[in-house]
Write a protein that holds these residues in place. Structure first.
Motif, short mmCIF file in Angstrom:
data_model
loop_
_atom_site.label_atom_id
_atom_site.label_comp_id
_atom_site.label_asym_id
_atom_site.label_seq_id
_atom_site.Cartn_x
_atom_site.Cartn_y
_atom_site.Cartn_z
N THR A 82 0.75 -1.21 0.05
CA THR A 82 -0.05 0.01 0.00
C THR A 82 0.92 1.19 0.01
OG1 THR A 82 -1.59 -1.34 1.15
CG2 THR A 82 -1.90 1.21 1.34
N ALA A 83 2.05 1.28 0.72
CA ALA A 83 2.92 2.35 0.92
C ALA A 83 3.38 2.50 -0.29
CB ALA A 83 3.98 2.10 2.16
N ALA A 84 3.83 1.73 -0.91
CA ALA A 84 4.74 1.68 -2.37
C ALA A 84 3.71 2.20 -3.56
CB ALA A 84 5.28 0.31 -2.70
N GLN A 85 2.52 1.87 -3.46
CA GLN A 85 1.59 2.29 -4.61
C GLN A 85 1.14 3.65 -4.34
OE1 GLN A 85 -1.53 -0.81 -3.87
NE2 GLN A 85 -0.58 -1.98 -5.43
N LYS A 86 1.36 4.29 -3.17
CA LYS A 86 0.94 5.96 -3.11
C LYS A 86 1.62 6.64 -3.94
CE LYS A 86 -0.52 5.56 1.94
NZ LYS A 86 -0.31 5.75 3.08
N ASP A 87 1.12 7.68 -3.96
CA ASP A 87 2.02 8.95 -4.90
C ASP A 87 3.23 9.02 -4.32
OD1 ASP A 87 0.95 11.41 -6.85
OD2 ASP A 87 2.77 11.38 -5.70
N THR A 88 4.31 9.07 -4.91
CA THR A 88 5.55 9.35 -4.37
C THR A 88 5.75 10.73 -3.61
OG1 THR A 88 6.46 9.90 -6.47
CG2 THR A 88 6.94 7.74 -5.82
N SER A 89 4.94 11.68 -3.90
CA SER A 89 4.90 12.96 -3.13
C SER A 89 4.40 12.96 -1.90
CB SER A 89 4.19 14.10 -4.04
OG SER A 89 2.87 13.54 -4.24
N ALA A 90 4.05 11.68 -1.52
CA ALA A 90 3.19 11.74 -0.07
C ALA A 90 4.08 11.95 1.23
CB ALA A 90 2.90 10.36 0.26
N VAL A 91 5.44 11.73 0.89
CA VAL A 91 6.41 11.88 1.92
C VAL A 91 6.92 13.30 1.69
CG1 VAL A 91 8.46 11.53 3.32
CG2 VAL A 91 7.09 9.63 2.64
N GLN A 92 6.27 14.45 2.31
CA GLN A 92 6.95 15.79 1.98
C GLN A 92 8.04 16.36 2.84
OE1 GLN A 92 5.48 17.62 -0.53
NE2 GLN A 92 3.54 16.37 -0.88
N GLU A 93 8.28 15.91 3.86
CA GLU A 93 9.49 16.21 4.72
C GLU A 93 9.76 15.04 5.38
OE1 GLU A 93 8.47 19.45 7.09
OE2 GLU A 93 8.21 20.97 5.72
N LEU A 94 11.25 15.16 5.75
CA LEU A 94 11.94 14.20 6.77
C LEU A 94 12.73 15.20 7.73
CD1 LEU A 94 13.58 11.73 4.08
CD2 LEU A 94 11.72 11.44 6.06
N PRO A 95 12.88 14.77 9.25
CA PRO A 95 13.50 15.85 9.99
C PRO A 95 14.85 15.87 9.57
CG PRO A 95 13.08 13.40 10.74
CD PRO A 95 12.18 13.58 9.45
N LEU A 96 15.65 16.99 10.09
CA LEU A 96 16.95 17.18 9.65
C LEU A 96 17.87 16.26 10.59
CD1 LEU A 96 17.05 21.08 9.56
CD2 LEU A 96 16.88 19.47 7.63
N VAL A 97 18.80 15.81 10.15
CA VAL A 97 19.79 14.88 10.72
C VAL A 97 20.62 15.92 11.72
CG1 VAL A 97 21.66 13.32 10.57
CG2 VAL A 97 20.03 13.19 8.89
N THR A 98 20.66 15.35 12.77
CA THR A 98 21.46 15.93 14.06
C THR A 98 22.86 15.28 14.01
OG1 THR A 98 19.56 16.35 15.46
CG2 THR A 98 21.84 16.50 16.66
N GLU A 99 23.90 16.11 13.80
CA GLU A 99 25.28 15.51 13.79
C GLU A 99 25.83 15.52 15.15
OE1 GLU A 99 27.17 17.89 10.63
OE2 GLU A 99 26.43 16.74 9.03
#
Length: 382
Positions: free
Chosen positions: A347-364
């Protein structure tokens, strides 16, 4: 297993103090496993049936938390290798800021930058043309951005060579030639960004231009000494004046750069020890040429800058060759035969690839030892 190796690698990339060999072992282990998702490990030239089934989400180095998404395993390969290249850039910068540098530190910085250049070149030459069309602007996988990263890394590796040549008081024709090549390379990197959105590239481009001007001033300052040694005192003065004018212009350029908004930390060039050292060389050579002309030569100072050759004959930097591992031997014909590709189209793979709009910034992971004043190091990597 592949997911575990991926997460392990991403965790290692958070820490800029990790050893390059640790990073190399980790990325090769992950890539060996992942290659079977992209290419058929047992049929050279064929794509894996799994290549386009799972959406891939990556943020970009210049646009913050917004993601660029694609259902293409090559996008994962390219993005991961680009991030490994960026880690090597940051690793070099972290070493340069860690205090007094040893010869081994300088060698590690030099190799890390050459390795970074190698990753960007490898992605550019092997994966970009094969990528499916991807929406979004200022993507790390864009040709001109990869070219800029690649050229910047080679330029910054040449900076290490120049700093070493100055420290060891090599002849002016060697230092001047290296500095002139370095200036041209920084300018070429800036030019690659000229067609990219200035909102994201303005600060980066100004940094590259600032470095280009600095090394052109350095080259001209050393050329002034060469011309004086050839008894061309008028030309030496003119070239020295041009060097000083370029050098003095960096005060304003540096302030403009620091005020610019954009990704990355602000490199305070004018606060750096090496900057001051080059400024002293430029002024000393010009003062000597002016003084000698008044006492001995009495040459006319030309109105136009004379023609001269500043070709570098030594020290030109080449990127490290990146060798990809073979696909893991877990990818047998039996494994491929047992897979039902459609079962991966969840189901996740069939969704529009724009569904994930943001990811958290990585803390180095921060380096607690980075507490010296700007310019304490003789290295100029930023």
């Amino acid at each position: 297993k592949t997911g575990e190796e991926r997460q392990k690698l991403l965790n290692l990339l958070k820490n800029l103090q990790n050893d390059m060999k640790v990073i190399e072992t980790s990325w090769q282990e992950y890539i060996a496993l992942y290659l079977g998702f992209v290419f058929n490990a047992n049929k050279p030239g064929e794509s894996s049936p799994l290549r386009t089934l799972v959406p891939i989400h990556w943020t970009q180095s210049l646009t913050g938390k917004s993601t660029v998404n694609a259902s293409d395993g090559i996008y994962e390969l390219a993005s991961m290798l680009i991030n490994i290249g960026i880690w090597h850039m940051k690793h070099a910068s972290s070493l340069a800021e860690s205090g007094s540098l040893t010869m081994d530190d300088a060698k590690d910085i030099h190799k890390s930058l050459r390795t970074a250049a190698g990753f960007f070149q490898f992605v550019k030459e092997n994966y970009i043309a094969a990528l499916c069309a991807i929406d979004g602007s200022c993507k790390d996988t864009e040709q001109q951005i990869l070219e800029a990263y690649h050229t910047q890394c080679l330029s910054e590796a040449e900076e290490v060579t120049i700093a070493r040549a100055v420290e060891l008081k090599h002849q002016s024709n060697i230092v001047g030639g290296l500095a002139y090549e370095c200036s041209k390379h920084f300018q070429a990197a800036a030019k690659f960004l000229s067609s990219v959105n200035v909102q994201y590239m303005g600060k980066w481009q100004k940094y590259l231009t600032m470095k280009s001007v600095f090394y052109k001033a350095c080259a001209y300052g050393h050329q002034s000494e060469i011309l004086l040694q050839k008894d061309k005192c008028g030309d030496a003065i003119k070239v020295g004046q041009e060097a000083l004018q370029l050098f003095n212009s960096l005060e304003n350029t540096s302030r403009e750069y620091i005020r610019c908004k954009g990704a990355g930390t602000a490199a305070r060039l004018v606060d750096h020890q090496f900057y001051r050292k080059i400024g002293a060389i430029i002024k000393r050579n010009l003062d000597k040429a002016t003084r000698e002309n008044g006492f001995i030569y009495h040459h006319r100072v030309p109105a136009e800058l004379p023609q001269f050759d500043l070709e570098a004959k030594f020290g030109i930097v080449q990127p490290e060759n990146i060798t990809m591992p073979a696909a893991s031997d877990v990818w047998t014909d039996q494994i491929y035969a047992s897979l039902d590709p459609h079962s991966y189209a969840t189901t996740a793979a069939q969704k529009d690839t724009s569904a994930v709009q943001e990811l958290p910034l990585v803390t180095e992971v921060t380096n607690n030892q980075r507490n010296q004043k700007p310019g304490d190091s003789s290295c100029v990597v930023s």
